[in-house]
Each structure stands twice: as structure tokens, then as C-alpha cells.
Design a protein around this motif. Sequence first.
Motif, PDB file in Angstrom:
ATOM      1  N   SER A  62       0.825  -1.208   0.000  1.00  0.00           N
ATOM      2  CA  SER A  62       0.000   0.000   0.000  1.00  0.00           C
ATOM      3  C   SER A  62       0.856   1.253   0.000  1.00  0.00           C
ATOM      4  O   SER A  62       0.601   2.199  -0.755  1.00  0.00           O
ATOM      5  N   ALA A  63       1.891   1.278   0.818  1.00  0.00           N
ATOM      6  CA  ALA A  63       2.789   2.432   0.861  1.00  0.00           C
ATOM      7  C   ALA A  63       3.516   2.605  -0.461  1.00  0.00           C
ATOM      8  O   ALA A  63       3.692   3.722  -0.949  1.00  0.00           O
ATOM      9  N   ASP A  64       3.916   1.496  -1.074  1.00  0.00           N
ATOM     10  CA  ASP A  64       4.633   1.547  -2.340  1.00  0.00           C
ATOM     11  C   ASP A  64       3.737   2.033  -3.479  1.00  0.00           C
ATOM     12  O   ASP A  64       4.159   2.812  -4.322  1.00  0.00           O
ATOM     13  N   THR A  65       2.496   1.594  -3.489  1.00  0.00           N
ATOM     14  CA  THR A  65       1.593   1.954  -4.586  1.00  0.00           C
ATOM     15  C   THR A  65       0.937   3.318  -4.394  1.00  0.00           C
ATOM     16  O   THR A  65       0.345   3.845  -5.327  1.00  0.00           O
ATOM     17  N   VAL A  70       1.099   4.957 -13.427  1.00  0.00           N
ATOM     18  CA  VAL A  70       0.645   3.855 -14.289  1.00  0.00           C
ATOM     19  C   VAL A  70       0.837   4.280 -15.732  1.00  0.00           C
ATOM     20  O   VAL A  70       0.429   5.373 -16.133  1.00  0.00           O
ATOM     21  N   ARG A  71       1.469   3.408 -16.519  1.00  0.00           N
ATOM     22  CA  ARG A  71       1.681   3.680 -17.944  1.00  0.00           C
ATOM     23  C   ARG A  71       0.956   2.622 -18.759  1.00  0.00           C
ATOM     24  O   ARG A  71       0.731   1.512 -18.299  1.00  0.00           O
ATOM     25  N   SER A  72       0.623   2.969 -19.974  1.00  0.00           N
ATOM     26  CA  SER A  72       0.059   1.978 -20.888  1.00  0.00           C
ATOM     27  C   SER A  72       1.188   1.480 -21.788  1.00  0.00           C
ATOM     28  O   SER A  72       2.204   2.164 -21.979  1.00  0.00           O
TER      29      SER A  72
END
Length: 75
Positions: A62-65, A70-72
Motif C-alpha cells: 500500500s505504501a509503495d503503490t 501507471v503507464r500503458s
Amino acid sequence: MPDPEKRSVTIVGVHHDLARKQSKVRMVWDGDPDKSVVLPIPFGCSLDDMPRESEAALRALSADTATIGVRSIEA
């Protein structure tokens, strides 16, 4: 929206890779079985320690995200 204090996940599987000396836990969101995550935990973690180690792994994710972009995929 569900109360964050009442949301939970359930440990549904554990995998110990003896050759690599790695352990992973699979958790599924209660009330949303389509949402799951597999995370590393300390190798050979005991059943007694698994909930604590699983929660620590989930909180670290959770801390990391929290700040991840976010890339496509570029065609």
C-alpha cells in the motif's frame, strides 16, 4: 462506500519455494473475490506468524503503490 475499518482480506494460499527459499501468500478481499494479491513473506513463515507477516506485506504494498504512476503499453 464500505467502512475502511471493517474491510478485510482472507489468506487463501501459501507457497513455499524450497529451491529459491522464498514464500508467498495469496490474499482475497472479503466481499470481492475477484480482487486478490500475492505477496512475498519471510521464507518458511509459521502459521502463527502468517497473519502478521501478511498484513505487513500488504501495508508495505500500500505504501509503495500510494505514489506509483501507471503507464500503458506503447504499440
